[in-house]
Design an enzyme around this catalytic site. Structure first.
Site, PDB file in Angstrom:
ATOM      1  N   SER A  47     -20.246  18.347   3.703  1.00  0.00           N
ATOM      2  CA  SER A  47     -19.002  18.709   4.379  1.00  0.00           C
ATOM      3  C   SER A  47     -18.922  17.914   5.682  1.00  0.00           C
ATOM      4  O   SER A  47     -19.948  17.619   6.296  1.00  0.00           O
ATOM      5  CB  SER A  47     -18.961  20.209   4.688  1.00  0.00           C
ATOM      6  OG  SER A  47     -18.968  20.964   3.492  1.00  0.00           O
ATOM      7  N   ASP A  79      -8.641  -5.840   7.055  1.00  0.00           N
ATOM      8  CA  ASP A  79      -9.741  -5.050   7.612  1.00  0.00           C
ATOM      9  C   ASP A  79     -10.769  -4.686   6.546  1.00  0.00           C
ATOM     10  O   ASP A  79     -11.987  -4.780   6.773  1.00  0.00           O
ATOM     11  CB  ASP A  79      -9.202  -3.774   8.267  1.00  0.00           C
ATOM     12  CG  ASP A  79      -8.481  -4.043   9.583  1.00  0.00           C
ATOM     13  OD1 ASP A  79      -8.622  -5.159  10.113  1.00  0.00           O
ATOM     14  OD2 ASP A  79      -7.786  -3.133  10.076  1.00  0.00           O
ATOM     15  N   ASP A 116     -17.681   3.019  -3.970  1.00  0.00           N
ATOM     16  CA  ASP A 116     -16.758   4.153  -4.007  1.00  0.00           C
ATOM     17  C   ASP A 116     -15.558   3.898  -3.099  1.00  0.00           C
ATOM     18  O   ASP A 116     -15.139   4.756  -2.335  1.00  0.00           O
ATOM     19  CB  ASP A 116     -17.463   5.446  -3.606  1.00  0.00           C
ATOM     20  CG  ASP A 116     -16.671   6.692  -4.027  1.00  0.00           C
ATOM     21  OD1 ASP A 116     -15.820   6.575  -4.941  1.00  0.00           O
ATOM     22  OD2 ASP A 116     -16.894   7.766  -3.445  1.00  0.00           O
TER      23      ASP A 116
END
Length: 430
Positions: free
Chosen positions: A57, A152, A169
């Site tokens: 988290s 970027d 990912d």
């Protein structure tokens, strides 16, 4: 805030406060989330939960005027800390690039229930490309924003790949805007691996997964081994899909899973670009389409590298941001519109009073470094306020938007600090 020494105009609050484009993170569940973290002997208060995944988290934390992000890893099913060790080790080795999130440190958090969790203290970033896509659903982003993001991310990937790493990912949620540095940065290196030494079977997220990763995942689920691991080329495929979504304003997950895409993805890309051809200038569209198609070859060996993609002519075309971009992307500079009448600009006493009144008002929300009100175009009558940091400018934007001045509603946007410092004020912003 008086408009001048002889004016009765004041800035006042509207009956209903409606801050523009506010981002609302998840509320913190006090039963399952920490209230504070003790980091290097200092207490940091948890302000919001920014995200929650299977293994970790992320929280926004604050200590005094300093804000950061904490990524707290859950103990895995085997009682180990593989996720934490994996991401922290990769981040430690790739620090120092402006387009990669900064790792400030690592620590162990001991909660009141006696459970110890491993945490990363990270740079706090702002809006994600995923959120930007939601806000302009079905209409696409400006060429300025697409070019800014593409450059970027390619700069980050070029560095990452030179260091021998695959991100594995890349997706809109893992590309975030840095308000203070005015650039996009990559986050979440939990699936990253050394090129040629893939130690993660299931990589990338559905909708952004390269064909070779899709095949490898399918084989792994069937209990079979792939002949070769994935390479840095998978990152270019993911970026190609992200840029196509930014151009079209459409999520393409179902499209890239379709048989039509598998049979002829190039024709679908052409169709998407032809559908939006009237909205954008022809030459930039041609170069952007060429750039995206170079990333979406089914054969990874034919895909553009990050370094070669940066040489695409698309990056040589100058674009100005649209007003939507200046609302969406926070910077340390706040621009106030619909505030100053022309007749106040040419009386020197009135003008100096306006400058002082504006400074006094704007300093209520943070440290003002400089303030500019141009008397001539470009920027005539607009108020540019440079704050010490983007946190202050965001607070000012939140509190000033919708207030009235001399009977007019104040409109606020951010403004590129780099352009402001050079004295470059855009003549028109569509």
């Amino acid at each position: 805030m008086a408009c001048s020494s002889s004016s009765n105009a004041k800035m006042s609050n509207p009956n209903v406060s409606t801050p523009a484009m506010a981002v609302t993170p998840d509320a913190v569940d006090q039963k399952t989330s920490p209230v504070v973290f003790e980091i290097y002997g200092k207490i940091w208060n948890v302000q919001a939960r920014l995200g929650q995944g299977v293994s970790a988290s992320v929280y926004r934390v604050n200590s005094g005027r300093a804000s950061s992000a904490v990524k707290e890893f859950q103990v895995d099913a085997q009682g180990g800390d593989y996720g934490y060790l994996k991401e922290s080790s990769v981040l430690e080795k790739i620090q120092g690039h402006k387009n990669i999130v900064t790792l400030y440190g690592m620590f162990t958090n001991h909660n009141p229930f006696g459970v110890a969790t491993h945490c990363l203290l990270l740079e706090l970033l702002d809006v994600s490309v995923s959120e930007l896509l939601v806000r302009v659903s079905n209409q696409g982003h400006s060429m300025w924003l697409i070019q800014h993001c593409a450059r970027d991310v390619l700069e980050a990937l070029s560095f990452l790949h030179r260091e021998g790493y695959v991100h594995a990912d890349l997706k809109p949620r893992n590309i975030l805007w840095s308000a203070d540095d005015e650039c996009f940065k990559l986050i979440d290196f939990g699936l990253s691996f050394k090129d040629g030494h893939q130690d993660v079977k299931y990589i990338q997220t559905d909708g952004y997964r390269a064909p070779e990763a899709e095949l490898q995942n399918s084989l792994a689920k069937a209990g079979l081994e792939s002949d070769s691991g994935c390479t840095t080329a998978v990152d270019l495929w993911s970026l190609g899909i992200v840029l196509l979504e930014m151009f079209s304003g459409i999520k393409l997950k179902e499209t890239v899973k379709s048989q039509e895409w598998k049979d002829n993805s190039s024709a679908i890309v052409d169709h998407i670009f032809s559908s939006n051809a009237l909205v954008y200038p022809a030459i930039p569209v041609f170069h952007l389409r060429d750039l995206i198609k170079s990333m979406l070859h089914n054969d990874p060996k034919l895909r553009s590298t990050a370094e070669s993609a940066l040489n695409n002519p698309f990056f040589s075309i100058p674009f100005a941001p649209h007003i939507e971009d200046l609302v969406l992307l926070p910077t340390p500079v706040l621009r106030l519109l619909n505030v100053i009448d022309d007749n106040h600009l040419y009386n020197e006493d009135d003008y100096e009073d306006i400058i002082e009144d504006m400074k006094e008002e704007c300093q209520k929300y943070g440290t003002v470094v400089s303030l500019l009100i141009p008397k001539e175009n470009p920027g005539k009558g607009q108020v540019f306020v440079e704050y010490a940091n983007a946190g202050d400018s965001k607070e000012a934007q939140r509190l000033l938007t919708g207030r009235t001045f001399d009977g007019k509603f104040v409109v606020t946007t951010f403004y590129p600090l780099s352009a402001y410092k050079r004295g470059y004020l855009y003549q028109t912003v569509q």
